[in-house]
Motif scaffolding. Structure first.
Motif, short mmCIF file in Angstrom:
data_model
loop_
_atom_site.label_atom_id
_atom_site.label_comp_id
_atom_site.label_asym_id
_atom_site.label_seq_id
_atom_site.Cartn_x
_atom_site.Cartn_y
_atom_site.Cartn_z
N THR A 152 0.83 -1.20 0.00
CA THR A 152 0.00 0.00 0.00
C THR A 152 0.87 1.25 0.00
OG1 THR A 152 -1.75 -1.16 1.21
CG2 THR A 152 -1.84 1.24 1.21
N LYS A 205 -4.78 4.10 -4.45
CA LYS A 205 -5.02 2.66 -4.34
C LYS A 205 -5.82 2.14 -5.54
CE LYS A 205 -5.00 -1.38 -2.36
NZ LYS A 205 -3.75 -2.15 -2.20
N PHE A 206 -6.77 2.96 -6.01
CA PHE A 206 -7.61 2.55 -7.13
C PHE A 206 -7.09 3.08 -8.47
CE2 PHE A 206 -10.44 2.01 -3.51
CZ PHE A 206 -11.01 0.78 -3.77
N TYR A 251 -19.31 -5.80 3.11
CA TYR A 251 -18.10 -5.54 2.32
C TYR A 251 -16.81 -5.88 3.05
CZ TYR A 251 -20.50 -3.13 -1.51
OH TYR A 251 -21.27 -2.85 -2.60
N GLN A 254 -14.56 -8.25 1.04
CA GLN A 254 -13.99 -7.57 -0.13
C GLN A 254 -12.92 -6.57 0.28
OE1 GLN A 254 -16.98 -6.17 -2.82
NE2 GLN A 254 -15.54 -5.05 -4.11
N PHE A 255 -13.13 -5.91 1.42
CA PHE A 255 -12.11 -4.99 1.93
C PHE A 255 -10.82 -5.74 2.22
CE2 PHE A 255 -9.71 -2.73 5.10
CZ PHE A 255 -9.87 -1.38 4.79
N SER A 257 -9.73 -8.57 0.98
CA SER A 257 -9.07 -9.05 -0.23
C SER A 257 -8.43 -7.90 -1.02
CB SER A 257 -10.07 -9.80 -1.12
OG SER A 257 -11.11 -8.94 -1.56
N THR A 258 -9.01 -6.71 -0.91
CA THR A 258 -8.47 -5.56 -1.65
C THR A 258 -7.25 -4.96 -0.96
OG1 THR A 258 -10.66 -5.01 -2.52
CG2 THR A 258 -9.01 -3.25 -2.57
N PHE A 259 -7.31 -4.85 0.37
CA PHE A 259 -6.27 -4.15 1.11
C PHE A 259 -5.33 -5.08 1.88
CE2 PHE A 259 -9.67 -1.08 0.52
CZ PHE A 259 -8.97 0.01 0.00
N TYR A 273 -11.29 4.34 2.90
CA TYR A 273 -11.00 3.21 2.01
C TYR A 273 -12.27 2.40 1.73
CZ TYR A 273 -5.84 3.44 2.04
OH TYR A 273 -4.52 3.79 1.84
N LEU A 277 -14.17 2.00 -1.79
CA LEU A 277 -14.38 0.67 -2.37
C LEU A 277 -15.83 0.52 -2.84
CD1 LEU A 277 -13.37 -2.30 -2.82
CD2 LEU A 277 -14.14 -2.76 -0.49
N GLU A 281 -17.28 0.64 -6.80
CA GLU A 281 -18.06 -0.49 -7.33
C GLU A 281 -19.37 0.00 -7.94
OE1 GLU A 281 -18.84 -4.56 -5.25
OE2 GLU A 281 -20.59 -3.29 -4.89
#
Length: 334
Positions: A152, A205-206, A251, A254-255, A257-259, A273, A277, A281
């Motif tokens: 990150t 991040k995105f 979420y 998903q958080f 897995s993303t971060f 964050y 996210l 989406e």
């Protein structure tokens, strides 16, 4: 393992060989810097510093190192101590990192450059360190979670007396330069610096190039008045972007897995964050920013005239109108 000392004749032959290599083969240019521990088959520039057997050496002439050319063996290439001391001299102008919050504890100042973990160590900064920092006007700092600029990334363009739980004691490599990573995007004057930092970190991040940070700032203004509306509010627990508990729980996976870690609701950075996210989406799913804002506020099944379980109208269109107008006033481009 036993190492033999090199005779003066052998050293002379090696230096002649070094001269031939430097004459007929180009050495890749590198910027002078603290390079950490000496290693063979590495390009060094004049004035680079390395550590070897507990001592610091300064490079006297650019070369690519070879086994047998350890700094203690080739005084024509390396000077012991160099500019003095066992660590490189501190920068006098640059970004100052502090061990503790509110600019307390040990302080180390770094100038413009890219610093891997070994280079931070050479400057007296250990791994997983830093709780606050001071950034000169016009400078940009990119703090990375992992060595070699991995993991990150958190971006700072102004002082921060407390970097927050998400960043505290996580720094393993750093990039410092003058100017902004997104020169076409600047912080709106009404957005507090710490909120802008959270928004820019989410934007990075995105990979949005700055425009998403403007949108997130507009949402935070609407949802929590940049945090000023949270104390004492019944929904204070939902944070800067007011993500409702049921939505938050949906979420969490998903958080993670993303971060790469669990969500921490006490962290304002994580609040942004998570909101980012969800909003991203919705934008992707429903085609554009405005439609994404409608569903961020009204839910995926919102439609004009929709009501909640108590029969009250869900005014997601008014919400989207307000946020989108603020985003455009900030210079939003989409």
């Amino acid at each position: 393992m036993t190492y033999k000392k090199f005779s003066s004749k052998a050293l002379s032959l090696m230096l002649v060989f070094a001269f031939i290599i430097s004459t007929f083969y180009a050495v890749s240019p590198v910027n002078a810097a603290a390079r950490g521990a000496w290693a063979p088959n590495t390009a060094y520039a004049a004035n680079d510093t390395v550590t070897y057997n507990g001592s610091t050496y300064t490079c006297l002439q650019a070369h690519t190192s070879l086994v047998g050319w350890e700094p203690s063996n080739v005084p024509a290439l390396w000077q012991k101590g160099g500019s003095g001391g066992t660590t490189p001299p501190p920068a006098t102008n640059g970004v100052t990192f502090y061990a503790d919050i509110n600019y307390g504890g040990k302080a180390v100042t770094l100038g413009v450059g890219n610093y891997t973990l070994s280079q931070l160590n050479a400057r007296g900064i250990p791994n997983d360190w830093m709780s606050s920092l001071k950034v000169p006007s016009g400078w940009t700092v990119e703090v990375y979670e992992n060595d070699n600029f991995g993991g990150t990334k958190w971006t700072y363009t102004s002082d921060s007396s407390w970097v927050g739980n998400a960043v505290n004691d996580k720094m393993s490599s750093v990039k410092i330069y003058t100017g902004s990573p997104n020169p076409s995007v600047s912080k709106p004057s009404e957005v507090p610096s710490h909120i802008w930092t959270y928004a820019m970190n989410a934007d990075n991040k995105f990979g949005k190039g700055g425009d998403f940070a403007l949108l997130l700032s507009a949402v935070i203004k609407k949802e929590s008045s940049f945090g000023a509306g949270l104390p004492g509010s019944p929904s204070a627990g939902d944070g800067l972007m007011q993500v409702e508990p049921n939505t938050r729980n949906a979420y969490l996976s998903q958080f993670s897995s993303t971060f790469g870690r669990a969500y921490n609701h006490s962290s304002e950075q994580d609040q942004v964050y998570l909101g980012a996210l969800i909003l991203n989406e919705k934008i992707v799913r429903f085609g554009n920013i405005y439609n994404g804002l409608l569903r961020y506020n009204g839910g995926d099944n919102w439609y004009p005239g929709a009501t909640d379980s108590y029969g009250r109208p869900i005014l997601a269109n008014q919400y989207a109108d307000s946020v989108y107008a603020t985003y455009k006033s900030y210079g939003g481009k989409n």
